[in-house]
Design an enzyme around this catalytic site. Structure first.
Site, PDB file in Angstrom:
ATOM      1  N   LYS A   1       0.852  -1.185   0.000  1.00 59.19           N
ATOM      2  CA  LYS A   1       0.000   0.000   0.000  1.00 59.19           C
ATOM      3  C   LYS A   1       0.889   1.237   0.000  1.00 59.19           C
ATOM      4  CE  LYS A   1      -3.170   2.849   2.656  1.00 59.19           C
ATOM      5  NZ  LYS A   1      -3.734   3.175   3.992  1.00 59.19           N
ATOM      6  N   GLN A   2       0.573   2.185  -0.893  1.00 60.01           N
ATOM      7  CA  GLN A   2       1.335   3.433  -0.966  1.00 60.01           C
ATOM      8  C   GLN A   2       0.409   4.570  -1.360  1.00 60.01           C
ATOM      9  OE1 GLN A   2       3.336   5.569   0.030  1.00 60.01           O
ATOM     10  NE2 GLN A   2       5.279   4.647  -0.620  1.00 60.01           N
TER      11      GLN A   2
END
Length: 353
Positions: free
Chosen positions: A239-240
């Site tokens: 996740k970014q």
């Protein structure tokens, strides 16, 4: 929604996003999401069969089940941003059951939250929707506020409540990042031994990353190196935050190492090209990239969510993990926004750039 509806929501940005061709990193160089992604990619790794089964649980659930894309509802803001500030717009979500119900009604692949939230309703819901337990947090009760992710429980606790995955955050660039990295690497190893999937929030955090009025935390080069480190400790899903600038963070801040080709050949100022550079750093897509939905801005949330989803999908990403834009409003409106995002991934006319 149909492609005409999505185009209308994008408005003046429709052509810019839907007609863009990525000339920096060709799509043929990526391991792209789609049906059979576990067989094509995850199954080639060292993950054991129980981990593959847990990943399959995530990929098969909800409206995006079987597509290879993910729509996850994350609600850990009660710890990360204080409960009052997070749930004041809709106090229903002080009750964990309503969080899980939103994920179910919204057709999500999984619900991600804290030990307390998920454990309080585990017997009723763990068999109805995949649980993703966030095992560490930053909390804002310490005065003055500190910014450090600390463990709130164990991987075994998550396994016992029936979760199929654990998630964690590392603040790459912070003074505490080495400790966080070694803690989470060990936690993820244990999770894999138990047959659980792992998701890593790869955030950059250092006051030195702000200079001259520019915030480099969301720079494509810094955020992409963070995801590369995340894949290195064997996170199954990354996740970014969506990159917001291709300004050369390493070069401008004069730390780390860089090559001019990073900025001139591997990315451009186009948001799809910047996001694709993140995907490239996820071992060319072997670890799926999901971008965050960001804070709620009010009436523009649906448009912003669709905009972000189109960028992620066309870049080669695997979906969105979106919370505040959906739970900080009435249930029906939250479900509508979640469905709008999912419709982007269901729309076959929106292809890889």
């Amino acid at each position: 929604m149909l492609i005409d509806d999505i185009t209308a929501i994008l408005g003046s940005q429709a052509g810019y996003l839907l007609e863009h061709t990525c000339e920096t990193i060709q799509r043929e160089k990526l391991h792209t999401p789609g049906p059979g992604f576990i067989d094509r990619v995850h199954a080639q790794s060292s993950r054991n069969n129980q981990v593959l089964n847990s990943l399959a649980s995530l990929y098969r659930h909800g409206r995006l089940g079987g597509t290879g894309f993910l729509s996850i509802l994350p609600v850990d803001q009660g710890v990360e941003h204080t409960a009052g500030a997070s749930f004041a717009p809709n106090p229903d979500y002080f009750d964990p059951e309503n969080i899980v119900e939103l994920a179910l009604e919204g057709g999500c692949n999984a619900v991600a939250s804290s030990f307390g939230v998920l454990a309080s309703v585990a017997r009723k819901y763990a068999h109805k929707i995949p649980f993703l337990v966030k095992i560490n947090h930053n909390e804002l009760m310490t005065y003055p506020n500190k910014y450090d992710q600390v463990l709130f429980g164990t991987v075994k606790d998550s396994w016992n409540m029936g979760a199929c995955a654990v998630g964690a955050t590392i603040y790459f660039g912070s003074a505490e990042s080495d400790r966080q990295l070694t803690e989470i690497a060990a936690a993820f190893e244990h999770a894999h031994e138990l047959g659980m999937a792992t998701v890593l929030w790869c955030y950059t955090r250092n006051e030195a990353f702000k200079r001259g009025g520019i915030d480099y935390h969301s720079a494509a080069d810094l955020s992409s190196q963070a995801v590369h480190l995340g894949v290195t400790i064997q996170a199954d899903i990354i996740k970014q935050k969506m990159p917001e600038t291709n300004r050369p963070g390493f070069k401008d801040l004069n730390f780390g190492k860089w090559d001019e080709a990073m900025y001139g050949q591997l990315m451009s100022e186009h948001p799809i090209d910047m996001c694709r550079y993140q995907v490239l750093n996820c071992y060319a897509g072997r670890a799926p990239l999901i971008n965050s939905g960001g804070a709620s801005q009010g009436t523009s949330d649906k448009e912003e969510a669709v905009y972000t989803a189109v960028i992620n999908k066309r870049a080669g990403g695997a979906g969105l993990i979106m919370g505040r834009k959906s739970f900080q409003r009435p249930l029906a409106e939250g479900v509508e926004i979640l469905h709008a995002v999912q419709d982007v991934y269901l729309e076959k006319a929106i292809t890889l750039a």
